[in-house]
Design a protein around this motif. Sequence first.
Motif, PDB file in Angstrom:
ATOM      1  N   ALA A   1      41.356  54.478  34.972  1.00 42.11           N
ATOM      2  CA  ALA A   1      41.605  53.309  34.119  1.00 42.11           C
ATOM      3  C   ALA A   1      42.343  52.198  34.859  1.00 42.11           C
ATOM      4  CB  ALA A   1      42.393  53.738  32.877  1.00 42.11           C
ATOM      5  N   ALA A   2      43.390  52.552  35.595  1.00 39.16           N
ATOM      6  CA  ALA A   2      44.182  51.524  36.284  1.00 39.16           C
ATOM      7  C   ALA A   2      43.372  50.854  37.388  1.00 39.16           C
ATOM      8  CB  ALA A   2      45.455  52.140  36.855  1.00 39.16           C
ATOM      9  N   ALA A   3      42.691  51.664  38.205  1.00 35.53           N
ATOM     10  CA  ALA A   3      41.872  51.102  39.281  1.00 35.53           C
ATOM     11  C   ALA A   3      40.737  50.275  38.707  1.00 35.53           C
ATOM     12  CB  ALA A   3      41.318  52.224  40.160  1.00 35.53           C
ATOM     13  N   GLY A   4      40.090  50.790  37.659  1.00 39.22           N
ATOM     14  CA  GLY A   4      38.998  50.050  37.038  1.00 39.22           C
ATOM     15  C   GLY A   4      39.449  48.724  36.473  1.00 39.22           C
ATOM     16  N   ALA A   5      40.628  48.715  35.839  1.00 42.32           N
ATOM     17  CA  ALA A   5      41.150  47.465  35.286  1.00 42.32           C
ATOM     18  C   ALA A   5      41.414  46.447  36.391  1.00 42.32           C
ATOM     19  CB  ALA A   5      42.429  47.735  34.503  1.00 42.32           C
ATOM     20  N   ALA A   6      41.930  46.923  37.533  1.00 44.33           N
ATOM     21  CA  ALA A   6      42.184  46.015  38.661  1.00 44.33           C
ATOM     22  C   ALA A   6      40.891  45.379  39.145  1.00 44.33           C
ATOM     23  CB  ALA A   6      42.871  46.772  39.795  1.00 44.33           C
ATOM     24  N   HIS A   7      39.849  46.201  39.301  1.00 42.61           N
ATOM     25  CA  HIS A   7      38.588  45.654  39.787  1.00 42.61           C
ATOM     26  C   HIS A   7      37.944  44.723  38.774  1.00 42.61           C
ATOM     27  CE1 HIS A   7      34.157  45.905  40.812  1.00 42.61           C
ATOM     28  NE2 HIS A   7      34.711  45.317  41.846  1.00 42.61           N
ATOM     29  N   LEU A   8      37.942  45.109  37.517  1.00 46.93           N
ATOM     30  CA  LEU A   8      37.331  44.264  36.491  1.00 46.93           C
ATOM     31  C   LEU A   8      38.082  42.948  36.332  1.00 46.93           C
ATOM     32  CD1 LEU A   8      36.462  47.020  33.860  1.00 46.93           C
ATOM     33  CD2 LEU A   8      34.863  45.722  35.291  1.00 46.93           C
ATOM     34  N   GLY A   9      39.393  42.971  36.570  1.00 45.70           N
ATOM     35  CA  GLY A   9      40.140  41.716  36.560  1.00 45.70           C
ATOM     36  C   GLY A   9      39.680  40.793  37.673  1.00 45.70           C
ATOM     37  N   GLY A  10      39.406  41.357  38.859  1.00 50.76           N
ATOM     38  CA  GLY A  10      38.891  40.548  39.961  1.00 50.76           C
ATOM     39  C   GLY A  10      37.517  39.981  39.670  1.00 50.76           C
ATOM     40  N   VAL A  11      36.646  40.795  39.055  1.00 49.57           N
ATOM     41  CA  VAL A  11      35.309  40.314  38.692  1.00 49.57           C
ATOM     42  C   VAL A  11      35.411  39.210  37.642  1.00 49.57           C
ATOM     43  CG1 VAL A  11      33.098  40.955  37.656  1.00 49.57           C
ATOM     44  CG2 VAL A  11      34.196  42.492  39.298  1.00 49.57           C
ATOM     45  N   ALA A  12      36.305  39.386  36.683  1.00 47.79           N
ATOM     46  CA  ALA A  12      36.509  38.351  35.672  1.00 47.79           C
ATOM     47  C   ALA A  12      36.970  37.043  36.306  1.00 47.79           C
ATOM     48  CB  ALA A  12      37.538  38.830  34.637  1.00 47.79           C
ATOM     49  N   ALA A  13      37.784  37.137  37.356  1.00 48.15           N
ATOM     50  CA  ALA A  13      38.213  35.935  38.065  1.00 48.15           C
ATOM     51  C   ALA A  13      37.026  35.216  38.694  1.00 48.15           C
ATOM     52  CB  ALA A  13      39.248  36.296  39.130  1.00 48.15           C
ATOM     53  N   GLY A  14      36.083  35.990  39.240  1.00 45.54           N
ATOM     54  CA  GLY A  14      34.878  35.383  39.810  1.00 45.54           C
ATOM     55  C   GLY A  14      34.060  34.650  38.767  1.00 45.54           C
ATOM     56  N   TRP A  15      33.912  35.240  37.591  1.00 47.84           N
ATOM     57  CA  TRP A  15      33.188  34.572  36.508  1.00 47.84           C
ATOM     58  C   TRP A  15      33.930  33.323  36.044  1.00 47.84           C
ATOM     59  CZ3 TRP A  15      28.927  35.972  33.093  1.00 47.84           C
ATOM     60  CH2 TRP A  15      28.106  36.975  33.620  1.00 47.84           C
ATOM     61  N   ALA A  16      35.256  33.405  35.970  1.00 49.02           N
ATOM     62  CA  ALA A  16      36.040  32.245  35.550  1.00 49.02           C
ATOM     63  C   ALA A  16      35.869  31.089  36.531  1.00 49.02           C
ATOM     64  CB  ALA A  16      37.515  32.623  35.427  1.00 49.02           C
ATOM     65  N   TYR A  17      35.785  31.414  37.813  1.00 42.35           N
ATOM     66  CA  TYR A  17      35.540  30.373  38.817  1.00 42.35           C
ATOM     67  C   TYR A  17      34.199  29.709  38.576  1.00 42.35           C
ATOM     68  CZ  TYR A  17      34.406  28.189  43.268  1.00 42.35           C
ATOM     69  OH  TYR A  17      34.027  27.285  44.222  1.00 42.35           O
ATOM     70  N   ASN A  18      33.156  30.508  38.398  1.00 41.79           N
ATOM     71  CA  ASN A  18      31.812  29.956  38.211  1.00 41.79           C
ATOM     72  C   ASN A  18      31.712  29.070  36.976  1.00 41.79           C
ATOM     73  OD1 ASN A  18      30.742  31.278  40.461  1.00 41.79           O
ATOM     74  ND2 ASN A  18      30.114  33.069  39.282  1.00 41.79           N
ATOM     75  N   LEU A  19      32.327  29.514  35.897  1.00 46.44           N
ATOM     76  CA  LEU A  19      32.117  28.852  34.610  1.00 46.44           C
ATOM     77  C   LEU A  19      33.071  27.694  34.357  1.00 46.44           C
ATOM     78  CD1 LEU A  19      31.482  32.014  32.404  1.00 46.44           C
ATOM     79  CD2 LEU A  19      29.796  30.486  33.454  1.00 46.44           C
ATOM     80  N   ARG A  20      34.224  27.669  35.039  1.00 49.65           N
ATOM     81  CA  ARG A  20      35.164  26.592  34.756  1.00 49.65           C
ATOM     82  C   ARG A  20      36.037  26.179  35.937  1.00 49.65           C
ATOM     83  NH1 ARG A  20      36.385  21.846  33.252  1.00 49.65           N
ATOM     84  NH2 ARG A  20      38.601  21.533  32.786  1.00 49.65           N
ATOM     85  N   LEU A  21      36.718  27.145  36.565  1.00 50.56           N
ATOM     86  CA  LEU A  21      37.813  26.797  37.468  1.00 50.56           C
ATOM     87  C   LEU A  21      37.359  26.143  38.764  1.00 50.56           C
ATOM     88  CD1 LEU A  21      40.222  29.821  36.962  1.00 50.56           C
ATOM     89  CD2 LEU A  21      40.357  27.520  35.997  1.00 50.56           C
ATOM     90  N   LYS A  22      36.084  26.266  39.139  1.00 43.40           N
ATOM     91  CA  LYS A  22      35.617  25.604  40.359  1.00 43.40           C
ATOM     92  C   LYS A  22      35.701  24.088  40.242  1.00 43.40           C
ATOM     93  CE  LYS A  22      31.335  25.733  41.532  1.00 43.40           C
ATOM     94  NZ  LYS A  22      30.040  26.360  41.873  1.00 43.40           N
ATOM     95  N   HIS A  23      35.778  23.565  39.026  1.00 46.75           N
ATOM     96  CA  HIS A  23      35.854  22.130  38.794  1.00 46.75           C
ATOM     97  C   HIS A  23      37.290  21.623  38.751  1.00 46.75           C
ATOM     98  CE1 HIS A  23      31.543  21.905  37.763  1.00 46.75           C
ATOM     99  NE2 HIS A  23      31.734  23.075  37.181  1.00 46.75           N
ATOM    100  N   THR A  24      38.273  22.482  38.972  1.00 46.77           N
ATOM    101  CA  THR A  24      39.673  22.095  38.795  1.00 46.77           C
ATOM    102  C   THR A  24      40.464  22.303  40.082  1.00 46.77           C
ATOM    103  OG1 THR A  24      40.590  24.240  38.154  1.00 46.77           O
ATOM    104  CG2 THR A  24      39.421  22.981  36.436  1.00 46.77           C
ATOM    105  N   VAL A  25      41.676  21.805  40.070  1.00 49.40           N
ATOM    106  CA  VAL A  25      42.559  21.959  41.223  1.00 49.40           C
ATOM    107  C   VAL A  25      42.982  23.417  41.409  1.00 49.40           C
ATOM    108  CG1 VAL A  25      44.728  21.583  39.981  1.00 49.40           C
ATOM    109  CG2 VAL A  25      44.535  20.869  42.378  1.00 49.40           C
ATOM    110  N   LEU A  26      42.744  24.253  40.398  1.00 46.31           N
ATOM    111  CA  LEU A  26      43.089  25.671  40.471  1.00 46.31           C
ATOM    112  C   LEU A  26      41.976  26.513  41.098  1.00 46.31           C
ATOM    113  CD1 LEU A  26      44.679  26.128  36.918  1.00 46.31           C
ATOM    114  CD2 LEU A  26      45.847  25.663  39.083  1.00 46.31           C
ATOM    115  N   SER A  27      40.995  25.888  41.695  1.00 49.84           N
ATOM    116  CA  SER A  27      39.829  26.618  42.198  1.00 49.84           C
ATOM    117  C   SER A  27      40.151  27.742  43.190  1.00 49.84           C
ATOM    118  CB  SER A  27      38.829  25.632  42.823  1.00 49.84           C
ATOM    119  OG  SER A  27      39.392  24.967  43.938  1.00 49.84           O
ATOM    120  N   PRO A  28      41.224  27.661  44.006  1.00 48.33           N
ATOM    121  CA  PRO A  28      41.484  28.800  44.906  1.00 48.33           C
ATOM    122  C   PRO A  28      41.998  30.043  44.197  1.00 48.33           C
ATOM    123  CG  PRO A  28      42.482  26.768  45.758  1.00 48.33           C
ATOM    124  CD  PRO A  28      42.082  26.498  44.341  1.00 48.33           C
ATOM    125  N   LEU A  29      42.580  29.892  43.001  1.00 46.62           N
ATOM    126  CA  LEU A  29      43.232  31.028  42.354  1.00 46.62           C
ATOM    127  C   LEU A  29      42.268  32.178  42.046  1.00 46.62           C
ATOM    128  CD1 LEU A  29      45.840  29.381  39.956  1.00 46.62           C
ATOM    129  CD2 LEU A  29      46.159  30.328  42.253  1.00 46.62           C
TER     130      LEU A  29
END
Length: 268
Positions: free
Chosen positions: A97-125
């Motif tokens: 559960a803990a390892a899976g949550a860590a990985h899924l959080g990273g994948v969610a970050a990738g989706w967040a970049y694609n859908l919104r954050l790539k257009h903002t100053v927060l794009s590296p996060l």
Amino acid sequence: MLRSCHLEPALAVTVFVTALAVAAGRGVTGSAAVAAAVLAGQLSVGWCNDTADAQRDMACGRRDKPVATGALPPRAAAVAAGTALALCVPLSLLSGAAAGAAHLGGVAAGWAYNLRLKHTVLSPLPYAAAFGTLPAFVTLGLPSPSLPAWWAVTAGALLGVGAHLANVLPDIENDLATGVRGLPQRLGRAACRWLAPLVMLAAMAVVVAGPPRGVEISDWGLAAAAAIIAVAGAVVPSGARTKWPFRAAIVVAGLAVVQLLLRGSDMS
């Protein structure tokens, strides 16, 4: 479908994390679970990226993007992204559960970049989060789970930010023309051609100096090679759309990854 999923970086990240799992002691079964989860996550992010960027890629005349050229319907790429994401959930949880949550959080970050954050100053996060959580995915899935060492997380995050800078460097003008104003686009090409290899070099420095067992001669050799390549890639005179800074950043990143793999047993 293969051309649309960003197969090369997806495979590169999968091979790197799988090798890291082997070096950390995850064993054959655990390392295979890591490989399957990371590949599914990377494919989902790649197909999501091409789906989200279809209109921009068409406007820029990107002939290397099947969704933009009409060779692949946007709906097909979107369904593939969703399917890969759905598979990524149980595959990630195979590591616990803990390892899976860590990985899924990273994948969610990738989706967040694609859908919104790539257009903002927060794009590296999102890149920092996605790469920074990979060591946690490995160590939290060990027979005796543990948090990763600080230097492994820091190096991963720096590699992620460097990957972001290197990835956008060849296309900054097209990005600006289509309204993408992430941090690299705001900084401009001149700044990014220095920052991309130097951030990768910072990751290398962390991996060399961070582990407790001390710095060896081979470490100094890899660090010196990385420094020479980083500086050479930034100072070589060239045209505005040169790929030399991008290539230098990739080589430096590769050396940092090699060093991280050599120190994999010290991560937990």
